[in-house]
Design an enzyme around this catalytic site. Structure first.
Site, mmCIF file in Angstrom:
data_model
loop_
_atom_site.group_PDB
_atom_site.id
_atom_site.type_symbol
_atom_site.label_atom_id
_atom_site.label_comp_id
_atom_site.label_asym_id
_atom_site.label_seq_id
_atom_site.Cartn_x
_atom_site.Cartn_y
_atom_site.Cartn_z
ATOM 1 N N HIS A 41 0.855 -1.192 0.000
ATOM 2 C CA HIS A 41 0.000 0.000 0.000
ATOM 3 C C HIS A 41 0.889 1.240 0.000
ATOM 4 C CE1 HIS A 41 -3.177 2.813 1.192
ATOM 5 N NE2 HIS A 41 -4.027 1.858 0.864
ATOM 6 N N ASP A 55 -7.924 -5.255 -0.030
ATOM 7 C CA ASP A 55 -8.405 -6.108 -1.125
ATOM 8 C C ASP A 55 -8.017 -7.569 -0.973
ATOM 9 O OD1 ASP A 55 -7.669 -3.273 -3.023
ATOM 10 O OD2 ASP A 55 -9.669 -4.127 -2.817
#
Ligand code: SDX
Length: 431
Positions: free
Chosen positions: A308, A366
């Site tokens: 991320h 996700d």
């Protein structure tokens, strides 16, 4: 030199200038370099905006190192446990949790806007049955700009409020219609006796020939996923909505731009890519071989659902969703879900691997969400549509915040030009 100044010295020219340092309510300070070009004839250079604050905002705060996510100051863990998606949408739009009366009025307004104009519904017939649902959703949301001429003055607060309620109310209907079109099944109209997420499930899975009862466990699990996906500071799709909206364009067009940006596998498209990846790996004994490919710079494969830009620790949403997987799969009697078992094993191995540790790569929102969507019967092609449905509340909150700001300017970045310097045209005979 005052304490809240940043001094910059160009060693080549010897020129020294000072820039204001602004402190937010929490989080890193910022240096206001908006006069840098005037002072030094230079731009900053920050591809991907790794260290650039594009705006001021009061909507969401993330501390990537501490794994903190706050919506209007409320920790995501508390909202996930105690709230619901529509209340979180109200919070994101208005800045405060609603009173009972405020929430009742908001729900009533949302319920009055859940139906699609029949002309919009007919537009789905123009898509082939195998059109990707994200392409359909982006197109239908953009097409809403061709309607609603009664409320297009974006500088009118009431028009902005009606837009906000309309798009939040209609996005589940738009999503469900895309799914029904892909199935070749008839469109199911929204029902005002159902709450927001139950209504979405009913539009997804009901058929005209028999009654359909929404499973409250499914509705609760999905509503929690919507809360977790509702907003996330200045991510790529939200920044797209802000940039498009900064031109003063139709707000439905700006939201549609956000849908398109979210679709990419580096962003919201990762949830679909995770399931594809788990299917490709197949079994836990194949994990080391797959991770070797991920670490091979000659191979473009990435560990989808990992890493991320901001979180260099666990994404707090991933923690909550992983716990949800255990609970929801057990409640659904799916206790030995092979995809979940493989995901747990993949996470366990990756988190011990120096490649991922050195790069601070952890599971993101996700990594596990698709496993729950699948357990709820939602097909992989619809995973990113679920993300877009939830994130609509965040996109709208940021659009409202930007448009209401009297200091708003059109966003127009500059560049480091590497192309040819000026040269003269040469006739084709001379080339
Ligand atoms: C979302 O911004 C948001 O807030 C997004 C989001 C939201 O709610 O809006 O949180 C939702 O989009 C989550 C992210 C979903 N995407 C994925 O899961 C796709 C896989 N992850 C990546 O591609 C990547 O981690 C990003 C895009 C998420 C972040 O990329 P960065 O910050 O630009 O980091 P990078 O690509 O520069 O990577 C740094 C290093 C590189 O290695 P080196 O060149 O230093 O050797 O880490 C490696 C990368 O190769 N790396 C990965 C990796 N992610 C980064 N290597 C393998 N697998 C990965 N997933």
């Amino acid at each position: 030199m005052s304490q809240n100044k940043f001094q910059l010295k160009n060693l080549a020219s010897g020129k020294t200038t000072e820039y204001a340092i602004h402190q937010g309510s929490v989080g890193p300070e910022v240096v206001d370099i908006s006069t840098l070009y005037r002072d030094h004839g230079m731009f900053t250079f920050d591809p991907g905006f790794m260290a650039t604050a594009s705006c001021e905002s009061r909507v969401t705060y993330i501390d990537g190192d501490a794994g903190v996510l706050l919506y209007r100051g409320y920790p995501i863990e508390q909202l996930a446990e105690k709230s619901n998606h529509l209340e979180v949408a109200y919070l994101l739009l208005n800045g405060e949790l609603p009173s009972e009366d405020e929430f009742s009025q908001f729900k009533h307004s949302i319920h009055r806007h859940t139906m699609l104009n029949e002309s919009l519904r007919k537009m789905y017939d123009g898509f082939h049955h195998d059109a990707h649902p994200m392409a359909m959703v982006a197109a239908i949301v953009a097409s809403m700009a061709a309607f609603y001429h009664d409320t297009t003055d974006i500088y009118n607060a009431r028009h902005r409020e009606i837009f906000a309620h309309r798009i939040i109310a209609k996005i589940p209907t738009i999503a469900a219609a895309a799914y029904k079109h892909a199935l070749g099944q008839p469109f199911i109209y929204p029902r005002n006796d159902l709450d927001y997420t139950a209504n979405m499930l009913h539009m997804f899975f009901a058929v005209p020939c028999e009654p359909y009862r929404v499973d409250p466990l499914h509705a609760k699990a999905l509503d929690l996923l919507f809360i977790l996906h509702a907003d996330h500071e200045q991510n790529a799709s939200t920044s797209t909505v802000r940039l498009a909206g900064s031109t003063g364009c139709n707000p439905y067009a700006a939201i549609s731009a956000g849908v398109s940006a979210l679709w990419g596998p580096a962003h919201g498209g990762a949830n679909e890519a995770v399931l594809d990846m788990l299917e490709e790996i197949g079994s836990a004994d194949k994990v080391p071989q797959f991770l070797a490919r991920v670490k091979d710079k000659q191979d473009s494969v990435r560990l989808m659902g990992f890493g991320h830009r901001v979180y260099k620790n666990f994404d707090p949403r991933a923690r909550i969703i992983r716990e949800m997987c255990h609970r929801v799969l057990a409640q659904l009697g799916d206790t030995n879900n092979p995809m979940f078992e493989l995901a747990l094993r993949l996470e366990e191995i990756a988190l011990k691997d120096d490649y991922f540790i050195a790069r601070k790569l952890y599971p993101n929102v996700d990594f596990y969400s698709g496993i729950i969507y699948s357990a709820l019967g939602i097909p992989r092609s619809m995973f990113t549509v679920m993300f877009a449905l939830a994130r609509t509340a965040g996109w709208v909150a940021h659009w409202l915040e930007m448009i209401a700001d009297p200091a708003m300017k059109i966003s127009r970045p500059r560049q480091l030009y590497r192309g040819p310097a000026q040269r003269d045209y040469v006739a084709i005979e001379g080339r």
